[in-house]
Enzyme design. Structure first.
Site, mmCIF file in Angstrom:
data_model
loop_
_atom_site.group_PDB
_atom_site.id
_atom_site.type_symbol
_atom_site.label_atom_id
_atom_site.label_comp_id
_atom_site.label_asym_id
_atom_site.label_seq_id
_atom_site.Cartn_x
_atom_site.Cartn_y
_atom_site.Cartn_z
ATOM 1 N N GLY A 28 28.662 21.463 45.424
ATOM 2 C CA GLY A 28 28.277 20.556 46.498
ATOM 3 C C GLY A 28 27.645 21.207 47.709
ATOM 4 O O GLY A 28 27.730 20.672 48.815
ATOM 5 N N ALA A 79 15.364 27.247 50.746
ATOM 6 C CA ALA A 79 14.551 26.097 50.287
ATOM 7 C C ALA A 79 15.379 24.830 50.090
ATOM 8 O O ALA A 79 15.205 23.841 50.795
ATOM 9 C CB ALA A 79 13.825 26.464 48.993
ATOM 10 N N ASP A 93 13.141 15.973 35.363
ATOM 11 C CA ASP A 93 12.297 16.688 36.338
ATOM 12 C C ASP A 93 10.842 16.234 36.276
ATOM 13 O O ASP A 93 9.927 16.977 36.628
ATOM 14 C CB ASP A 93 12.356 18.213 36.095
ATOM 15 C CG ASP A 93 13.785 18.704 36.173
ATOM 16 O OD1 ASP A 93 14.146 19.589 35.388
ATOM 17 O OD2 ASP A 93 14.545 18.167 37.008
ATOM 18 N N ASN A 108 24.514 21.481 48.278
ATOM 19 C CA ASN A 108 23.413 20.612 48.720
ATOM 20 C C ASN A 108 23.958 19.379 49.430
ATOM 21 O O ASN A 108 23.376 18.908 50.402
ATOM 22 C CB ASN A 108 22.544 20.221 47.516
ATOM 23 C CG ASN A 108 21.578 21.335 47.148
ATOM 24 O OD1 ASN A 108 20.618 21.566 47.852
ATOM 25 N ND2 ASN A 108 21.873 22.040 46.079
ATOM 26 N N HIS A 142 15.432 20.343 42.539
ATOM 27 C CA HIS A 142 15.403 21.255 41.397
ATOM 28 C C HIS A 142 15.073 22.658 41.909
ATOM 29 O O HIS A 142 14.140 22.809 42.713
ATOM 30 C CB HIS A 142 14.369 20.793 40.364
ATOM 31 C CG HIS A 142 14.335 21.676 39.152
ATOM 32 N ND1 HIS A 142 15.306 21.624 38.168
ATOM 33 C CD2 HIS A 142 13.478 22.664 38.798
ATOM 34 C CE1 HIS A 142 15.031 22.549 37.261
ATOM 35 N NE2 HIS A 142 13.938 23.191 37.613
ATOM 36 N N ILE A 144 22.957 13.148 32.478
ATOM 37 C CA ILE A 144 21.678 12.470 32.220
ATOM 38 C C ILE A 144 21.790 11.012 32.669
ATOM 39 O O ILE A 144 22.841 10.390 32.507
ATOM 40 C CB ILE A 144 21.369 12.518 30.694
ATOM 41 C CG1 ILE A 144 21.313 13.966 30.213
ATOM 42 C CG2 ILE A 144 20.096 11.769 30.356
ATOM 43 C CD1 ILE A 144 20.151 14.765 30.773
ATOM 44 N N LEU A 145 20.708 10.506 33.259
ATOM 45 C CA LEU A 145 20.636 9.079 33.609
ATOM 46 C C LEU A 145 19.546 8.466 32.715
ATOM 47 O O LEU A 145 18.442 8.995 32.626
ATOM 48 C CB LEU A 145 20.290 8.905 35.084
ATOM 49 C CG LEU A 145 21.365 9.419 36.069
ATOM 50 C CD1 LEU A 145 20.828 9.421 37.484
ATOM 51 C CD2 LEU A 145 22.647 8.595 35.956
ATOM 52 N N ASN A 205 15.873 14.030 43.516
ATOM 53 C CA ASN A 205 16.567 15.158 42.901
ATOM 54 C C ASN A 205 16.028 16.463 43.476
ATOM 55 O O ASN A 205 14.838 16.549 43.795
ATOM 56 C CB ASN A 205 16.363 15.156 41.379
ATOM 57 C CG ASN A 205 17.130 16.292 40.698
ATOM 58 O OD1 ASN A 205 18.314 16.491 40.965
ATOM 59 N ND2 ASN A 205 16.440 17.052 39.870
HETATM 60 C C1 GRF Z 1 22.206 24.628 42.212
HETATM 61 O O1 GRF Z 1 21.682 25.483 41.208
HETATM 62 C C2 GRF Z 1 21.103 23.776 42.737
HETATM 63 O O2 GRF Z 1 19.881 24.455 42.658
HETATM 64 C C3 GRF Z 1 21.063 22.624 41.790
HETATM 65 O O3 GRF Z 1 22.414 22.421 41.392
HETATM 66 C C4 GRF Z 1 23.154 23.652 41.555
HETATM 67 C C5 GRF Z 1 24.428 23.467 42.299
HETATM 68 O O4 GRF Z 1 24.143 22.829 43.502
HETATM 69 N N1 GRF Z 1 20.481 21.495 42.426
HETATM 70 P P1 GRF Z 1 25.350 22.366 44.503
HETATM 71 O O5 GRF Z 1 25.891 23.617 45.135
HETATM 72 O O6 GRF Z 1 26.417 21.686 43.661
HETATM 73 O O7 GRF Z 1 24.691 21.460 45.479
#
Ligand code: GRF
Length: 203
Positions: A14, A182, A153, A16, A112, A95-96, A110
């Site tokens: 988590g 990023a 993606d 992000n 990526h 998957i959705l 999303n």
């Molecule tokens: C990371 O590799 C990120 O690039 C991808 O999911 C993985 C874990 O992300 N989106 P998070 O720390 O759970 O947000």
């Protein structure tokens, strides 16, 4: 409408989600508010982060529910209950289906961890993405925020940011740099961009 109501869907640590929560706390998400966190498994540390931030969090597990339909029905029920306007996939690994994504045109984002169309698609997630970049010997990688459709993606690209690969980088070191330089910048930026569009549409 005041703000776009955002649900963040997670599967892992988590970080992000945390970047979105921190951006919201710093006033960088004026057009949106994170009101729901959905995890694809109950062990996702991201649920702890939601709890600490006082945001309702639920685990919706395909394994426990037994089928893709039951899984997506469980997600949709909560998304409806919380009157969600925008879904953000943040390290979400389930998957959705097309029937699910078709209900949310340009309303699922999303993040990526590569510059799509490089190192993406089926089976390309987490460390695997960075291992592939290192194996290929590219000198620059980065992250991409895109709208989600039925192609993994494959949706329209919204934002990208390049990150340098340095000599001696391991996949773990590179992943961390891509997150810090990023992912954690782009996702809140994209969330605000789309939230502002939603609010404008509703005025
Ligand atoms: C990371 O590799 C990120 O690039 C991808 O999911 C993985 C874990 O992300 N989106 P998070 O720390 O759970 O947000």
């Amino acid at each position: 409408m005041l703000k776009a109501r955002i649900a963040v869907m997670v599967s892992g640590g988590g970080t992000n989600l945390q970047a979105l929560l921190d951006a919201q706390a710093a006033g960088k998400l004026p057009s949106g508010e994170i009101v729901l966190v959905l995890a694809s498994n109950s062990k996702a540390y991201a649920l702890e982060r939601a709890k600490k931030a006082g945001i309702p969090g639920f685990a919706v597990s395909k394994k426990e529910l037994g089928s893709q339909e039951a899984f997506e029905e469980g997600l949709s029920k909560l998304l409806e209950e919380y009157r969600i306007d925008l879904i953000i996939l943040a390290g979400f690994l389930s998957i959705l289906s097309e029937s699910f994504t078709a209900k949310w045109p340009r309303r699922i984002l999303n993040i990526h961890p590569s510059l799509i169309p490089s190192f993406c698609g089926q089976g390309m997630y987490g460390l695997k993405v960075h291992e592939a970049a290192l194996k290929k010997g590219v000198k620059v990688t980065g992250a991409t925020v895109h709208f989600v459709n039925e192609i993994p993606d494959g949706g329209e690209i919204l934002l990208q940011k390049a990150v340098e690969i340095l000599p001696g980088d391991t996949a773990e070191v590179l992943q961390r740099r891509v997150m810090e330089q990023a992912e954690w910048l782009l996702l809140p930026q994209a969330a605000e961009m789309v939230s502002a569009d939603i609010v404008k549409e509703r005025e």
